[in-house]
Design a protein around this motif. Structure first.
Motif, PDB file in Angstrom:
ATOM      1  N   ARG A  14       0.993  -1.110  -0.020  1.00 30.13           N
ATOM      2  CA  ARG A  14       0.068  -0.095  -0.026  1.00 30.13           C
ATOM      3  C   ARG A  14       0.905   1.135  -0.029  1.00 30.13           C
ATOM      4  O   ARG A  14       1.788   1.468   0.557  1.00 30.13           O
ATOM      5  N   PHE A  15       0.645   2.118  -0.780  1.00 36.43           N
ATOM      6  CA  PHE A  15       1.250   3.518  -1.075  1.00 36.43           C
ATOM      7  C   PHE A  15       0.116   4.417  -0.309  1.00 36.43           C
ATOM      8  O   PHE A  15      -0.786   4.784  -0.963  1.00 36.43           O
ATOM      9  N   GLN A  68       6.115   4.697   6.997  1.00 42.66           N
ATOM     10  CA  GLN A  68       4.818   4.992   7.138  1.00 42.66           C
ATOM     11  C   GLN A  68       4.115   5.388   5.734  1.00 42.66           C
ATOM     12  O   GLN A  68       2.882   5.250   5.930  1.00 42.66           O
ATOM     13  N   LEU A  69       4.821   5.329   4.721  1.00 42.95           N
ATOM     14  CA  LEU A  69       4.210   6.113   3.535  1.00 42.95           C
ATOM     15  C   LEU A  69       4.078   4.802   2.606  1.00 42.95           C
ATOM     16  O   LEU A  69       3.054   4.936   1.646  1.00 42.95           O
ATOM     17  N   ILE A  70       4.864   3.739   2.718  1.00 41.54           N
ATOM     18  CA  ILE A  70       4.729   2.492   1.737  1.00 41.54           C
ATOM     19  C   ILE A  70       4.510   1.367   3.095  1.00 41.54           C
ATOM     20  O   ILE A  70       5.430   1.134   3.734  1.00 41.54           O
ATOM     21  N   THR A  71       3.554   0.699   2.718  1.00 40.88           N
ATOM     22  CA  THR A  71       3.212  -0.501   3.746  1.00 40.88           C
ATOM     23  C   THR A  71       3.486  -1.879   3.214  1.00 40.88           C
ATOM     24  O   THR A  71       2.511  -1.854   2.106  1.00 40.88           O
ATOM     25  N   ILE A  72       3.948  -2.828   3.622  1.00 40.33           N
ATOM     26  CA  ILE A  72       4.210  -4.059   3.032  1.00 40.33           C
ATOM     27  C   ILE A  72       3.376  -5.044   4.175  1.00 40.33           C
ATOM     28  O   ILE A  72       3.832  -5.105   5.164  1.00 40.33           O
ATOM     29  N   ASP A  73       2.360  -5.439   3.575  1.00 42.77           N
ATOM     30  CA  ASP A  73       1.387  -6.363   4.430  1.00 42.77           C
ATOM     31  C   ASP A  73       1.942  -8.013   4.110  1.00 42.77           C
ATOM     32  O   ASP A  73       1.701  -8.267   3.274  1.00 42.77           O
TER      33      ASP A  73
END
Length: 76
Positions: A14-15, A68-73
């Protein structure tokens, strides 16, 4: 480079809108559902994003907050 902080299955990348607007190219090596590994070398990268910023100060600000700006789940 996009990378996972742990081993598992890629659920999502997510970005935040704030960083999405700065991205001009995305290259993904993995897709949702693929197994991923903790990043400890370039061969473990999930992909790469290319960004452009208006100034050095803007770039430094975004990169200081990149987690905080790019989230890797990743699912365990």
């Amino acid at each position: 480079n996009l990378h996972a902080a742990k081993d598992g299955v890629l659920a999502d990348i997510r970005f935040a809108p704030e960083i999405e607007a700065k991205i001009f190219r995305k290259v993904f090596y993995k897709k949702r559902g693929d197994p991923v590994s903790y990043f400890n070398g370039a061969n473990k990268a999930l992909g790469i994003v290319f960004m452009r910023f208006a100034s050095l100060a803007e770039m430094q600000d975004r990169l200081n907050r990149i987690n905080q700006l790019i989230t890797i789940d990743v699912l365990s």
